[in-house]
Design an enzyme around this catalytic site. Structure first.
Site, mmCIF file in Angstrom:
data_model
loop_
_atom_site.group_PDB
_atom_site.id
_atom_site.type_symbol
_atom_site.label_atom_id
_atom_site.label_comp_id
_atom_site.label_asym_id
_atom_site.label_seq_id
_atom_site.Cartn_x
_atom_site.Cartn_y
_atom_site.Cartn_z
ATOM 1 N N HIS A 329 -3.229 4.310 4.329
ATOM 2 C CA HIS A 329 -2.218 3.956 4.247
ATOM 3 C C HIS A 329 -1.083 4.471 5.199
ATOM 4 C CE1 HIS A 329 1.546 2.774 2.963
ATOM 5 N NE2 HIS A 329 0.900 1.814 1.724
ATOM 6 N N ASP A 385 -4.568 -3.046 -1.890
ATOM 7 C CA ASP A 385 -5.731 -4.079 -1.276
ATOM 8 C C ASP A 385 -6.572 -3.943 -1.117
ATOM 9 O OD1 ASP A 385 -2.286 -5.241 0.082
ATOM 10 O OD2 ASP A 385 -2.862 -3.629 1.780
#
Length: 471
Positions: A329, A385
């Site tokens: 991320h 996700d």
């Protein structure tokens, strides 16, 4: 008394020295002391460094990797420790104890609502779930295979034309951003209508008639009703699925200055109307590097195919011949706190819808990656996700609805930033600077004396080559 004042001045001087940056400009030998506050320096202070022509020193920062562009009280992230808080509340606690609409109130208004405030808030939003018949008619004119996200972006933009009383461009001499009631009404309208627009985009995609919002259902139940009801007179979604989607919406509601939220604030700085701001933010989220990430995870898992293929897939990733989607991320350098919650939600969804076959691949992929030195050294941990796409697929959502499901809750965060932006007197219209490296001061050449551009020739050649490959 004089000695006390002198000692205080010395202490203040030492404190300032420890919280400042001393810069020596080797171009002219000048020294500048810049205060450091909250871990950053002000751009205007850096602008005091000038060259011989008197031009300010600029900072080159593609992607705004080290740039702070606003002051906010909405959400806090500590990427190294894996912390996410909404208005000071840990995301784990909100996901366990709250609801999406309550969290939306918190984000937009700054505090959790009282019972009476929440009842009024929910009533106002549900009251505004109905669309103007002209908007519904417009949505029916999209082609059957139009991507739901494209339909949503277009519809939200068109919606601004139905509310001229809130459009600053149509209100000369008036400032709608000083009218709290007017701003709140747009918040109710957008929060209510977004689930209807999303559901209608899906129904148009599958060629079914639209379901109008139903009385007696809450926010999430209404959304699922408008999407899934065929002709049942008493349709109601399974409570476990309603709660799962409610929690997923909480997790996706806000995430500081990501790409789409930054776009929301960027557009708000021009004082364009809020519906156009939402459409622009949704367009940014539509991009495959942002809102399309969970869809990419699903396609990756489908490509791997089985647990036995995971080792060879990871070797390709290490060799630079593949990408591990759903890991890593931009902010988090630890386990994404939202990913832990999502994984727990999966069990509830599977108990109703059946176990999604891809979950075994996902869990084994996570296990191997978290014990592999290559990924540990690069701090590549699962993000939100990674499991979200698998859950949505198990619930029956088609993959092209994934970014729409991301957009619905994120609208709450966008509206919180829109409201905060217009309340902060420090904010100005966004106008970044560029590093220009193009040609300068050229003479105009008549068209009959120009030579063909190398760029044009290479583009034409490339296009023709691709056509030959197809044919």
């Amino acid at each position: 008394m004089d000695n006390s004042v002198h000692r205080l001045q010395i202490i203040q001087s030492h404190l300032l020295a420890r919280s400042s940056l001393t810069i020596t400009d080797n171009r002219n030998g000048k020294t500048l002391e810049v205060p450091i506050k909250n871990g950053f320096v002000l751009g205007k202070d850096m602008g005091k460094l000038k060259n011989q022509e008197g031009e300010n020193l600029m900072v080159y920062d593609p992607g705004y990797m080290q740039t702070v562009c606003c002051t906010s009280r909405i959400s806090y992230i500590d990427g190294d420790k894996g912390i996410l808080e909404y208005r000071g509340y840990p995301i784990e606690e909100l996901a366990e104890k709250s609801s999406f609409l309550e969290v939306a109130f918190l984000l937009i208004n700054g505090e959790l609502p009282t019972k009476m405030q929440f009842e009024k808030w929910e009533h106002k939003i549900l009251h505004h779930t109905y669309l103007h018949t002209d908007i519904s008619r417009m949505m029916k004119n999209f082609h059957y295979d139009a991507h739901p996200m494209g339909v949503l972006v277009s519809t939200m933009s068109a919606m601004s034309t139905f509310q001229p009383e809130q459009n600053p461009a149509l209100l000369p001499g008036m400032d709608p951003y000083k009218d709290t009631l007017l701003m709140n009404k747009q918040i109710y309208r957008i929060m209510g209508r977004i689930i209807t627009v999303a559901a209608y985009a899906y129904r148009n995609r599958i060629g079914r008639p639209f379901n109008e919002p139903a009385q007696g259902l809450n926010y999430i139940e209404n959304f699922l009703y408008m999407m899934d009801r065929l002709n049942e007179g008493n349709y109601k979604s399974h409570p476990k699925l309603v709660r799962a989607l409610d929690v997923l919406f909480i997790l996706h509601a806000e995430h500081e200055l990501n790409c789409s939220t930054a776009a929301m604030r960027h557009l708000a700085s021009s004082e364009v109307d809020v519906y156009t701001c939402i459409a622009g933010a949704a367009a940014a989220l539509y991009g495959r590097k942002h809102g399309g990430a969970n869809e990419a995870v699903l396609r990756m898992l489908e490509e791997i195919g089985s647990v036995s293929n995971i080792p060879s897939f990871l070797e390709k990733v290490k060799a630079g011949k593949g990408r591990l989607m759903g890991f890593g991320h931009r902010v988090y350098k630890n386990y994404d706190p939202r990913a832990i919650i999502v994984r727990k939600i999966a069990d509830d969804v599977f108990s109703v819808c059946g176990k999604e076959p891809l979950i075994d691949i996902a869990m084994e992929l996570e296990r191997i990656a978290l014990t592999d030195k290559y990924f540990i050294d690069r701090k590549l941990y699962p993000n939100v996700d990674f499991y979200t796409g698998v859950i949505y697929k198990s619930m029956g959502f088609p993959t092209d609805m994934f970014p729409v499901l991301f957009t619905i809750p994120r609208v709450a965060g966008w509206l919180a930033h829109w409201k905060e932006f217009h309340a902060d007197p420090e904010n100005k219209i966004v106008r970044p600077r560029q590093n220009y490296i193009g040609k300068r001061t050229r003479d105009y050449v008549p068209v009959d004396k120009r030579q063909k551009s190398d760029f044009f020739l290479s583009s034409v050649t490339s296009t023709r080559a691709k056509r030959r490959e197809v044919n």
